[in-house]
Motif scaffolding. Sequence first.
Motif, PDB file in Angstrom:
ATOM      1  N   LEU A   1       0.928  -1.120   0.430  1.00  0.00           N
ATOM      2  CA  LEU A   1      -0.228  -0.092  -0.092  1.00  0.00           C
ATOM      3  C   LEU A   1       1.051   1.296   0.341  1.00  0.00           C
ATOM      4  CD1 LEU A   1      -2.879   0.983   0.317  1.00  0.00           C
ATOM      5  CD2 LEU A   1      -2.374   1.096   2.805  1.00  0.00           C
ATOM      6  N   LEU A   2       0.269   2.039  -0.673  1.00  0.00           N
ATOM      7  CA  LEU A   2       1.545   3.787  -1.406  1.00  0.00           C
ATOM      8  C   LEU A   2       0.983   4.601   0.364  1.00  0.00           C
ATOM      9  CD1 LEU A   2       1.874   3.668  -4.746  1.00  0.00           C
ATOM     10  CD2 LEU A   2       3.088   2.180  -3.781  1.00  0.00           C
ATOM     11  N   GLY A   3       1.445   3.932   1.114  1.00  0.00           N
ATOM     12  CA  GLY A   3       0.665   4.795   2.673  1.00  0.00           C
ATOM     13  C   GLY A   3       0.355   4.039   3.742  1.00  0.00           C
ATOM     14  N   GLN A   4      -0.378   4.492   4.912  1.00  0.00           N
ATOM     15  CA  GLN A   4      -0.644   3.300   5.497  1.00  0.00           C
ATOM     16  C   GLN A   4      -2.148   3.623   5.820  1.00  0.00           C
ATOM     17  OE1 GLN A   4       1.236   6.285   8.908  1.00  0.00           O
ATOM     18  NE2 GLN A   4       3.342   4.002   9.158  1.00  0.00           N
ATOM     19  N   ALA A   5      -2.231   2.034   6.299  1.00  0.00           N
ATOM     20  CA  ALA A   5      -4.161   1.832   6.910  1.00  0.00           C
ATOM     21  C   ALA A   5      -4.229   2.393   8.153  1.00  0.00           C
ATOM     22  CB  ALA A   5      -4.568   0.835   5.743  1.00  0.00           C
ATOM     23  N   PHE A   6      -5.663   2.633   8.685  1.00  0.00           N
ATOM     24  CA  PHE A   6      -5.882   1.824   9.896  1.00  0.00           C
ATOM     25  C   PHE A   6      -7.386   1.934  10.448  1.00  0.00           C
ATOM     26  CE2 PHE A   6      -2.998   5.600   8.990  1.00  0.00           C
ATOM     27  CZ  PHE A   6      -1.833   5.393  10.250  1.00  0.00           C
ATOM     28  N   LEU A   7      -7.977   1.603  11.210  1.00  0.00           N
ATOM     29  CA  LEU A   7      -9.862   1.230  11.667  1.00  0.00           C
ATOM     30  C   LEU A   7      -9.949   3.171  11.856  1.00  0.00           C
ATOM     31  CD1 LEU A   7      -9.076  -1.842  13.588  1.00  0.00           C
ATOM     32  CD2 LEU A   7      -9.686  -1.282  11.471  1.00  0.00           C
ATOM     33  N   HIS A   8      -9.089   3.217  12.970  1.00  0.00           N
ATOM     34  CA  HIS A   8      -9.859   4.887  12.984  1.00  0.00           C
ATOM     35  C   HIS A   8     -10.030   5.926  12.233  1.00  0.00           C
ATOM     36  CE1 HIS A   8     -10.848   8.276  15.811  1.00  0.00           C
ATOM     37  NE2 HIS A   8     -11.769   7.447  16.373  1.00  0.00           N
TER      38      HIS A   8
END
Length: 291
Positions: free
Chosen positions: A220-227
């Motif tokens: 992923l070109l970035g970061q993933a979050f739940l919130h």
Amino acid sequence: MLALSAEGTLPKVDYAIFADTGWEPKAVYDHLDRLEKEIAGPAGIPIFRVSSGNIRADALDPDHRFASMPLHILNKDGRAGMTRRQCTGEYKIKPIKKKVRELLGYPYPTRIPKGVFVEQWVGISTDEFHRAKDADVRYMRNRHPLITDMNWSRSDCIRYLTSRGLAGTPKSSCLGCPFHGNAQWRHIRDTSPEEWQDVVEFDAAIRQGNARANASGNQLLGQAFLHRSRVPLSDAPIDHVTAAEWAARQHQLGDETPDADEAEHGVADGCSPWACRGEVEPVQGDFGLAS
């Protein structure tokens, strides 16, 4: 609808189907057990539990094709985005359709003859009549009894559940659903330490995206979050209480907060297979590859 059918207020249904993502809160499974024992069973209504797998395990398995969750993304340039939502279709709608075909006697890929169909009840109330839509296949015909038969709003539904001793009916959605509001995250943290640890660990595990995509070199070109704040869930500002929540606490019906904002209360009806309110246009194409 199940209770109304069991007591005879609505016609008796032949079956009820629960699509299990494998990652529901324990309270949802406990409530389902209660419905089966106290309402469906005595009325002679079978409840089928169907599943396409465990969404949490699938997301972390590099050997499994994963239908993406609507994760909040922070791109390297600081731009916020959201991944495409495929989980409802894969883990809710798909297993329901598969079971319906079996009940009709025409499992996939058998062709279903014209004119053979099930009448499927969808629990949308008058507050959201615009979400009452036809099914997308000929062998399923949607009916919306809360609107057409009962003319009930969300308030009416809650009053009825309260009268039946079911006021504590929990929302059905994955523990780690990115559409949760702060109130839902707080509830998990404050009432179920084990489930809170579970979602915190999952949030950290998906930071760089889909396990399979990472394994194949398509990070992923970035970061993933739940919130939605796009910070780690363990540090997210979930203790922020909005004016809407304070107003809701004074309301006689508890959870009935039509004017509440989604930051606090999340998606109003949890994850309905036919009326998920998380209908957003993604900035990213999928869970593994981002623009």
